[in-house]
Each structure stands twice: as C-alpha cells, then as structure tokens.
Scaffold this motif. Structure first.
Motif, PDB file in Angstrom:
ATOM      1  N   ALA B 182     -29.053 -12.001  57.240  1.00 29.14           N
ATOM      2  CA  ALA B 182     -29.977 -12.624  57.995  1.00 29.14           C
ATOM      3  C   ALA B 182     -29.365 -13.776  58.626  1.00 29.14           C
ATOM      4  N   ASN B 183     -30.257 -14.595  59.273  1.00 28.63           N
ATOM      5  CA  ASN B 183     -29.490 -15.881  60.122  1.00 28.63           C
ATOM      6  C   ASN B 183     -29.721 -16.871  59.065  1.00 28.63           C
ATOM      7  N   THR B 184     -29.592 -16.868  57.956  1.00 26.96           N
ATOM      8  CA  THR B 184     -29.950 -18.183  57.162  1.00 26.96           C
ATOM      9  C   THR B 184     -28.441 -18.428  56.265  1.00 26.96           C
ATOM     10  N   LEU B 185     -28.646 -19.724  55.937  1.00 25.29           N
ATOM     11  CA  LEU B 185     -27.607 -20.408  55.263  1.00 25.29           C
ATOM     12  C   LEU B 185     -27.260 -19.876  53.836  1.00 25.29           C
ATOM     13  N   LYS B 186     -28.380 -19.180  53.283  1.00 21.27           N
ATOM     14  CA  LYS B 186     -28.343 -18.908  52.001  1.00 21.27           C
ATOM     15  C   LYS B 186     -28.847 -17.302  51.974  1.00 21.27           C
ATOM     16  N   ASN B 187     -28.277 -16.463  50.968  1.00 20.21           N
ATOM     17  CA  ASN B 187     -28.952 -15.178  51.055  1.00 20.21           C
ATOM     18  C   ASN B 187     -28.476 -14.509  49.786  1.00 20.21           C
ATOM     19  N   SER B 188     -29.365 -14.261  48.972  1.00 19.44           N
ATOM     20  CA  SER B 188     -29.198 -13.450  47.584  1.00 19.44           C
ATOM     21  C   SER B 188     -29.994 -12.148  47.759  1.00 19.44           C
ATOM     22  N   THR B 189     -29.710 -11.496  48.694  1.00 23.02           N
ATOM     23  CA  THR B 189     -30.846 -10.244  49.197  1.00 23.02           C
ATOM     24  C   THR B 189     -29.823  -8.993  49.321  1.00 23.02           C
ATOM     25  N   ASN B 192     -23.491  -8.136  49.951  1.00 23.87           N
ATOM     26  CA  ASN B 192     -23.117  -9.083  51.047  1.00 23.87           C
ATOM     27  C   ASN B 192     -22.356  -7.820  51.838  1.00 23.87           C
TER      28      ASN B 192
END
Lengths: 467, 467
Positions: B182-189, B192
């Motif tokens: 995603a276009n996000t700074l954080k991602n725990s989805t 990776n």
C-alpha cells in the motif's frame, strides 16, 4: 487435535516437566491477549529455554501435526497469539536476555522476550537509542514487536520495528535453525528473508534472537499539545507540518472522546479542555540542539495557527511531558474500560486522513455505531475504536462487521491498508480480500507452505477462512 | 532455446514489430552491463511500453519456457541483467515516466526506467528529497536500484533503496499484475512482498511502477576530505565518529591507489596528496542549520585528529564539493580503465572494517594479487577491486577465485555478507554457500518456485550452480 500422554511425555523429555503445563488456569492465562475478550486456551503450555528446545518442539509438532502458536507478552491487538486450534502454546518468556549491546557497531543482540522498554532503557544507559516505542512498550516484548512489525509514536521520524531489524535467528517449522541475514546495515545478498519474517505474525518461524541497529542517543525534545476546534482541521494540519519541511519525532491525534475518557480513567492527569474542542494534536520535535528545537517548534506553531486552534500547551517539565505521554498511551485502556469495543488499525497516506476520519463517521452514522479515533497521525495511522455502548448484541454482531468492511474499503480506496502496526492475526483476517486479490493471497499462502507445509505454526491467522 | 518465427510473430503481435529486435548489434548492445567484460546477448530484444505488454510477453515466455531477462540501464556490477541463457531480453527503457510527485504525501510514483538522478532532481525542484544516490546515479535506473537494493554514499544516514520503497507494481512470471503493498509509511498487513521483491534481482517479477517515500529537502552540507597516514586508522576513525554521537550524511573511504588512479583518470580535478598518505575519508554532514553543521564538523575534527592525519581539506564552494564527489564517484571507472579487474562488494559491521581491510591485503599477498579498496565505510561496505595487472591469465583464472572465496569467508566470519549493494547476480552466485546453509538456499529456491515455477525469469542468477 488431542495432546496424548505420549506427546506430553515427549514434551517433558525435551524441556523438562517443570516447563510443561496442562492445568486449566495456566492454559487460560496463555489463551488470551489484549484483543477484545477472546480466550483460546492451548491444550498445553510449554516454556522452552533456547532455540534448540524450540526446534525439538517444532519437530515433534510436525511429526504429530499439532497446531503450535508462539506466545509473547500477549499485548497484541489482533489476536495473533491466540491458540485458536488449541494444540501447543509456545510461550517465549524464558528468552528474556539482552545478549550484547555492541557500542562499537551501534547494534544490540536481544532475545525475543525482552520487554521493549527494558531494551530501550538498557541501550539508553550506554548513550544509544532504540526508537520504536509502541504504546504498550512497558509490557510488550521485542519479539512480538518484530512478529507484528509494531510501530509507535516515534515511527513518524524514526520508522517502525522493521527498520531496525538487521538479522534474525529463527527456528523454522521443520525445526531447522537459521540466521536470516547478516549483521550489516546494507545487504543485497539473496532474498530478504529477514523482512519476510518481520510482520509474519509467527506463521513462518519462531524468532529466538534479534540483531537490531541502534542510533546515537538524542538528548532533547519539545512537546506541545494543540487543541483544535475542528477535528478535520487537526487532520489537515498534519500534512501541512511536513510540507513546512519539518519531520516531528511524534505527531499524535486524539479525538475529543479519547481525551475525555482518558482523563476520567487517569484522574491524576490534569489537562483542561474547553467544551468546544474537538481534537488534539500532540506534537514532539527532538534533536541535540535545544535552540534548533525552539525554531522548529515555532515553525510548527506558525503552521497550526492557520487553523482554528485554542491555546497551545507546552510541556515545560519532564513530569508534564510524562503526563501528556501517559495520557496518549492510555487511550486504548481507557476506551476498553468504558465499553465493549472493537479496535481497527487503519492506515492511509497522511494527507488522506481528513477523508478517512469523516468517512468513518459517516459509516458509523449509517450503521448506528459510535467510534473514538486516535493514533499516529504523522504516519496516517488512525486507530478506530468502535464502541458498543448501548447497541443491541444483535446489531453489534451483524451491523458492525458490515461497517468495518466499509471502513476498510474506504481505507484501501485511499491507497491505504488494513493494519499499520497491529497485524492481521485473527480479527482482521476475513477482511484481507479487500486489500489483496486472490492471486496475491495465494502467493502468500504458497510462501507459507514453503516454510510450513503441514501448517502447524500459528494456523488460522492472517489468511481469510475462504478465498 | 530457439526463438522460432512463430514466437517472433507473437512478440510482434504483442508489442509491434518496431519494438522487437533480432539484429546482432542490438542483441550485443543489450547483452552486456558494467560487470567486467561479460557479453551474453539474448536471442531477441523486446521493448514493451506498459505492464500489460510485459504481462503478455511473460505469458508467452511461460507457454514456451523461454528464459526472459529484465534489462535496465545495464550499469549493474554483478551481471544481474545478462541473458546468460539467451531467450528474451526484456528492455524496460520505455518505462521512463515520473507519474506523480505527490507533494501532499511526500511520495513519488515512478516507472522503472527513470534515471535515478533525474528522479532526484525532479523531486528536489519541488522541495523534496530522494536520498539514495548510487555512484552510477547519472545513468542507472530506479527500477534497477530496486531490483538490486542499491545503496550509495548517503545510505549511512538515510538508508538504502529498500527504505524508500512503499509499494510496487509487479508483473509476475505468470503474467498477473499485482501491487505488492500500500502507499503507506506503515504496513502490518500480510507478508511483506514489497521487501521480498526489493533486491530479488529480477528473478521474482518485473517491476513496472514504484511508489517511494520522500523527505523534505535538506538545504545545507559541509564536506571535508581527511588524509590518513595509515589506512587502518582511517577505518578505525569511521566507527569512532559514530561513537561521538554523529551520523554523517556520507562517510567514504578511499585507499591511496583509488585516489591516484582517479586523479590520473580525471586530470582536471586537483587534489594534492602527500606521498605518505595511505587513505582518505570523505566526510559530509548535512542539515538545515549551517551553525549546527559547523559544530558537527568540529566534533568530527576532534575525533579524526586523534589519529595520524594530514591537513583536512574543507570544500568551500559548490565547485569544490562537486570535484570531490566526482573524484569519489569515478573511482570504479578509473580502476576499470587501468586494468582488467574484478569488483567485490563486501559488507561488515562498520567496526570490523580494519580487520576486513587488513585481511583482504593478507589474502591478496598470499595469492599474488593486488587490490584497490574504497567504498561506503560508514555502512561497513567496502568495494574490493582485484587488479589483474601483470598477473598471468592462468593465475587470474585459478588463484583469484580462491582468494575471493577467502575474502568472503572472512567477511561472513565478521558477521558480514557478500554484497552490500550490488547484488549477487551472475558473478557472486557460486559463493552463496559461504553465507547460507543448504536449508537456507533451498528456502529461497522454493520461494523462487512459488513465483516462477518454470524458472523463466532471469534464470541462472543468485543461486549457485550446485548446492
């Protein structure tokens, strides 16, 4: 899966019967984390002492196809450590040593059950800095932080857990022990299994040792609390601060209710809030030069004063700073004490925050639920606490999941995703189809299969029940 | 594998015959990069315009099991883009657009064939900063930087390419197109896959679009060149600077020969070097407050003056700064112009640099080769240029690989690894057993198989011929 006397005996042989537990109390204790009110006790709780013992346990689990769930400090918010298929609960609590603080290389080697704050304080004593600071830092463990790719307030400037992990000792589901990478700041040597392991929520391997990079300690900071008359303007101010060329070391958003409930929950924190205030930003800048920090604080003031704000509170003393941080860190607990709730961990590009916030409120209005929002606005990471309040059980069970789905659809349409720092675990897994195509989920599932062909390690997490 | 007229016709149908090349000149042109003097022409060169065309090409390649090698700017130093099994050479050159510089979110969306420096300058015009700056930044492409996880001089403070990649559009070997994150700074989805793709050297998918995070522009810097009488002391000074609490924005090491050859290669750069000087450190600090930079420069002076150094040269003008950086950036070219050579990209924890350097010299002495070392010392990343000079061809072919193996064994024993920023590609692949166990290599190979079961995409790279 039944844990037979034969399996129990083998577990006793591997780690000694002192560290094998089948009593109901222990199983219940290890059967819950901080995720709503879920309790999924494993059939047996084991407490291995080292990677070799973990290896033997996993070999046994593989042989008998026993679901095995790594258990950390159980501070998780997505149910990642819940033994939903029972089996073996693998408590990592004996991995509690900081093995080496390497002042020459600015690195630390640490076992997975060291409390994050203990680690941060130990390196600080040597003049070093481990930035990630999840709100639960006083109780969560560094291994869980790695497994969930935890963030925290300082991520906005310093990055999340993944940005500090250089190398991992991992016990693979087949019992083999590997180091995923090297103890270097740069690495272009083969596939990045280190980062594949970070955030994999204990589904690909059991993390036993972690090599993390550290920074030189940062000595000063300025903390301010800015009250906004309009919540959306608080969100808008967030990206305006970055556009002014400033990277704050924390930029936290709290809706009115988050503050009110927290102050009620912590009567000894005194912050006065006018009735018209809808939201606050808690803003910190840090660095080694106090005069520069004052300049940056002034620049921030110039930015936020373009919005409708009340008087800015500067924390003058360490005590005041601690009080403000305590207020921010206890929001989740305060909400929890106030009502049954569900917490989502939405994240979007930060400029989309106002759209996300107003969208969440619209969705809530449509489905009849109230939400309290707060979080790491500098990262676009908004925690959405959906409050049961006086909703009927029936609506809570049927309407709320529909609303949550709409919130995630909105998040993804804004180029964001489901979880910024809590992980998917149990409670978000059936929303994964919103963020990922079938092809994408199948890729992930086949990677899982590469590591864990018998699906023994933390089964039932991350992947939707059907896709 | 023969490219039959039928396959050619299908390629023509997919992308138009203007973009399909089978002439020898074009094939040779796309058959080499900057890795020694290797030339491996593909049977056919294709130049697709978009992800859909790449997808159709990969579907065809899968159907006929045609080796397909993604080709970037061919500035690579590990042979990653060489079509060693011929087949299709997939030149990405038409993916040359910066699609969106998002000033609100401090992000950029860019296609893979944009020259790194063009990207850096385009975002700088908007007051933004893309830090990674490989020495080849004037010609390399951002997609290649992602594929190899390129570094550069500023990595010591700002991190490498991986630290800026938020999301990737990737065409999988089966032709499916996904966004990895995603276009996000954080991602725990989920797992990776973004970071799995970064540094995978074009073996897992073809990168077509990249979402990168940007920083606010940094306005000032101070650059100094410090001559050391002893090369090992220059290495020792590196970690001493960090221990003084300073994170320089660049900290580059150059052995005497590196400077001499470079000055000979660039007669218009004038730097005087006393005959007794064995090595230099090129040190930069950056920030927005010139007064602070002077303080940091002084702290660095205090550190380096504890070693045996000659007079420090401060670059007073932009021209002087450019000259010093040009000197540093042209070392590789200068060495190349001087002799047949092999370049290794060793990386260790930075405090181990002196041991690495002296070990390399001992190994060279033992096997009769000379080496010229330079690189990003702040990251522990030492480029080792092994010089053929007047060595016999026989010794060059037989002794040098033995010596290289010993160098890598030393590197790994110091908790380092084979490549810091160049990748493994073709030339380092048969040393991978030094860094990884068979189990570990098999894991990576099975991940490769998940993405590319027919092994059509960039075959013959990363993995050793036998393990």
């Amino acid at each position: 899966m039944q844990i037979t006397p034969e399996i129990l005996q083998k577990l006793n042989q591997i780690i000694g019967e002192t560290f094998v537990f089948i009593d109901q109390e222990t199983r219940n204790h290890y059967g819950h984390d901080e995720t709503e009110d879920y309790v999924f006790p494993p059939n047996v709780v084991v407490k291995p002492a080292n990677a070799h013992e973990v290896s033997e346990i996993l070999k046994l689990a593989n042989q008998y196809k026993i679901p095995t769930t790594p258990i950390g400090a159980r501070t998780g918010l997505s149910g990642g450590a819940l033994s939903i298929y029972q089996g073996i609960g693998l408590s990592m609590e004996r991995f509690n040593k900081i093995l080496n603080i390497d002042e020459q290389n600015l690195q630390v080697i640490v076992e997975s059950a060291v409390i994050t704050q203990v680690l941060r304080e130990a390196v600080a004593e040597k003049g070093l800095f481990y930035p990630p600071d999840p709100s639960s830092q006083g109780s969560c463990w560094i291994g869980g932080n790695v497994a969930e790719n935890a963030g925290g307030a300082r991520a906005v400037k310093y990055g999340v857990t993944k940005d500090y992990v250089l190398n991992l000792e991992v016990v693979l589901p087949n019992g083999e022990i590997i180091w995923t990478g090297a103890n270097t700041l740069k690495n272009s040597t083969g596939y990045n299994l280190t980062q594949l392991m970070v955030g994999s929520e204990g589904t690909l391997g059991v993390i036993t040792k972690i090599v993390m990079k550290l920074l030189p300690k940062v000595n000063h900071n300025v903390l301010m609390l800015v009250p906004f008359y309009k919540a959306n303007q608080a969100c808008e101010a967030v990206s305006a601060i970055f556009r002014a060329g400033i990277i704050p070391s924390a930029l936290e958003f709290m809706e009115r209710d988050a503050i009110d409930w927290t102050l009620k929950f912590n009567p000894n924190i005194s912050v006065e809030v006018k009735p018209e205030i809808q939201a606050h930003l808690l803003i910190e800048v840090d660095g080694n030069y106090p005069e520069i920090l004052m300049q940056e604080a002034e620049k921030i003031m110039n930015v936020v004063e373009k919005f409708e704000i009340d008087e800015i509170l500067f924390a003058d003393t360490e005590d005041q700073k601690n009080a403000l941080w305590k207020m921010r860190r206890s929001v989740a607990e305060a909400v929890k004490s106030n009502s049954i709730y569900k917490e989502e961990d939405t994240v979007v590009p930060r400029y989309e925050l106002p759209k996300l916030l107003s969208g969440i409120k619209e969705i809530g209005a449509k489905h009849g639920f109230k939400s309290v929002c707060y979080g790491h606005a500098g990262d676009g990471n908004l925690h959405v606490n959906i409050i049961k309040g006086d909703m009927t059980d029936d609506n809570w069970e049927t309407q709320v999941p529909v609303g949550i789905r709409e919130i995630f659809e909105l998040t993804v349409s804004l180029k964001g995703t489901l979880s910024g720092e809590h992980g998917i675990g149990l409670v978000q897994k059936n929303y994964m189809d919103i963020a990922f195509s079938k092809t994408h989920l199948e890729l992930m599932e086949r990677i899982k299969f590469v590591f864990d062909p018998n699906n023994i390690l933390n089964p039932g997490k991350i992947f939707p029940d059907e896709f």
